[in-house]
Design a protein around this motif. Structure first.
Motif, PDB file in Angstrom:
ATOM      1  N   ASP A   1       4.060  -2.059  -1.730  1.00  0.00           N
ATOM      2  CA  ASP A   1       4.483  -2.939  -0.648  1.00  0.00           C
ATOM      3  C   ASP A   1       4.008  -2.409   0.710  1.00  0.00           C
ATOM      4  OD1 ASP A   1       5.738  -4.677  -2.368  1.00  0.00           O
ATOM      5  OD2 ASP A   1       7.707  -3.727  -2.172  1.00  0.00           O
TER       6      ASP A   1
ATOM      7  N   THR B   1       4.302  -8.950   0.616  1.00  0.00           N
ATOM      8  CA  THR B   1       5.474  -9.485  -0.081  1.00  0.00           C
ATOM      9  C   THR B   1       6.777  -9.146   0.634  1.00  0.00           C
ATOM     10  OG1 THR B   1       5.551  -7.490  -1.464  1.00  0.00           O
ATOM     11  CG2 THR B   1       4.343  -9.393  -2.329  1.00  0.00           C
ATOM     12  N   ARG B   2       6.770  -8.125   1.478  1.00  0.00           N
ATOM     13  CA  ARG B   2       7.970  -7.721   2.195  1.00  0.00           C
ATOM     14  C   ARG B   2       7.608  -7.436   3.646  1.00  0.00           C
ATOM     15  NH1 ARG B   2      11.228  -3.028  -0.839  1.00  0.00           N
ATOM     16  NH2 ARG B   2      12.424  -3.290   1.095  1.00  0.00           N
TER      17      ARG B   2
ATOM     18  N   ALA C   1      10.709   1.215   0.464  1.00  0.00           N
ATOM     19  CA  ALA C   1       9.851   0.273  -0.237  1.00  0.00           C
ATOM     20  C   ALA C   1       8.804   1.033  -1.033  1.00  0.00           C
ATOM     21  CB  ALA C   1       9.176  -0.655   0.773  1.00  0.00           C
TER      22      ALA C   1
ATOM     23  N   ARG D   1       0.348  -3.350   1.095  1.00  0.00           N
ATOM     24  CA  ARG D   1       0.239  -4.775   1.428  1.00  0.00           C
ATOM     25  C   ARG D   1       0.658  -5.031   2.874  1.00  0.00           C
ATOM     26  NH1 ARG D   1       2.803  -5.272  -3.797  1.00  0.00           N
ATOM     27  NH2 ARG D   1       1.311  -5.987  -5.365  1.00  0.00           N
TER      28      ARG D   1
ATOM     29  N   ALA E   1       9.652  -1.807   4.336  1.00  0.00           N
ATOM     30  CA  ALA E   1       8.229  -2.078   4.146  1.00  0.00           C
ATOM     31  C   ALA E   1       7.414  -1.638   5.363  1.00  0.00           C
ATOM     32  CB  ALA E   1       8.010  -3.565   3.875  1.00  0.00           C
TER      33      ALA E   1
END
Length: 302
Positions: free
Chosen positions: A50, A67-68, A46, A53, A73
């Motif tokens: 990502d 988001t993942r 990833a 996050r 991720a």
């Protein structure tokens, strides 16, 4: 008259009956080519965005939307975990500085600094510390200990552990703020970074999850050994570098504090691996609080 016997005539040999022709065996058909290209055997990693996050969305309540949530991720996110710890530590240091600016003493600033990480993590790390203490303190087999850790209540081992850990953090920060705000701020930042670096090391390959569900199962074994070692080395160097303005003695002390914090977390991780069979979300919380407390206490030495 010729009396020579005639040679015996050869009898025709018996032949097995020929098999009757039957239907030809069916040949296996080749599978139809899919309408899409199958994914590669090893999915790509990833992007770092990502991962950031994932780290902030999992380890803090800061408004960073993930988001993942897949393994790739998780790999990037656990490598970015110290960045989330740095953000939490800086927020705690800022609140402690405001408390000092408004006329509060070192003790009040220390209490405020300890409260901010609990708020920014919804108390999950402290709750994990208490649950892990109850599970390990019960002395029961792994399945029973994990069942105790999953309960919503807190037992006597958890209460006592929380009490001493929070008192130790407040006392250490009060000592650092007693010198000046800068030492207290550096202590808060070092504690936050080393606490999350301990999570990176706990998510390395070879450390299994104790349960098939939860945060532990999502991130366990997602970080290669080499990557975890690089993150740990960068964490120790970074903690030492922020003490450069204070002099060489503080540089050495900060580096030793980071190393001691990670070593204490590794000892707890080894014990949890042996007793529980792996890691859980509660164990991750206990590792973070253990590393943070150890770093703060060592920073007060000398």
């Amino acid at each position: 008259m010729d009396t020579t016997p005639e040679p015996p005539q050869s009898q025709p040999s018996a032949r097995p009956p020929e098999p009757e022709p039957g239907p030809e065996p069916e040949r296996p058909e080749h599978p139809r080519r899919p309408d899409y290209d199958p994914p590669p055997a090893h999915a790509p990693r990833a992007p770092w965005s990502d991962g950031i996050r994932f780290a902030f969305g999992t380890l803090t309540v800061l408004p960073v939307r993930g988001t993942r949530w897949d393994r790739e991720a998780a790999h990037a996110g656990m490598l970015c975990a110290p960045l989330a710890g740095l953000a939490v530590g800086l927020c705690a240091a800022a609140v402690g500085g405001v408390s000092l600016f408004l006329g509060g003493g070192a003790l009040l600033a220390a209490v405020a600094t300890v409260a901010i990480p609990a708020v920014l993590t919804r108390g999950l790390h402290l709750d994990g510390l208490a649950d892990t203490a109850d599970g390990l303190g019960s002395g029961k087999p792994a399945e029973d200990a994990l069942r105790i850790m999953k309960r919503s209540d807190i037992g006597p081992f958890g209460v006592i552990t929380l009490l001493f850990v929070l008192l130790g953090q407040v006392a250490a920060l009060a000592e650092l703020y007693g010198q000046d705000w800068a030492h207290g701020a550096v202590g808060a930042a070092v504690a936050g970074v080393t606490a999350r670096c301990a999570l990176t090391l706990a998510a390395r390959v070879g450390v299994p999850a104790a349960r098939p569900e939860g945060l532990g199962a999502a991130v366990a074994g997602s970080v290669p050994w080499r990557s975890a070692g690089v993150v740990a080395a960068l964490t120790v160097v970074g903690c030492a570098a922020v003490a450069v303005p204070f002099g060489p003695y503080d540089v050495v002390r900060n580096a030793f504090a980071a190393l001691a914090a990670l070593a204490a977390a590794e000892l707890l991780l080894h014990h949890c691996h042996r007793r529980l069979g792996g890691v859980t979300g509660d164990v991750f919380g206990a590792l973070a609080e253990t590393a943070a407390t150890t770093a703060l206490v060592v920073l007060t030495f000398g």
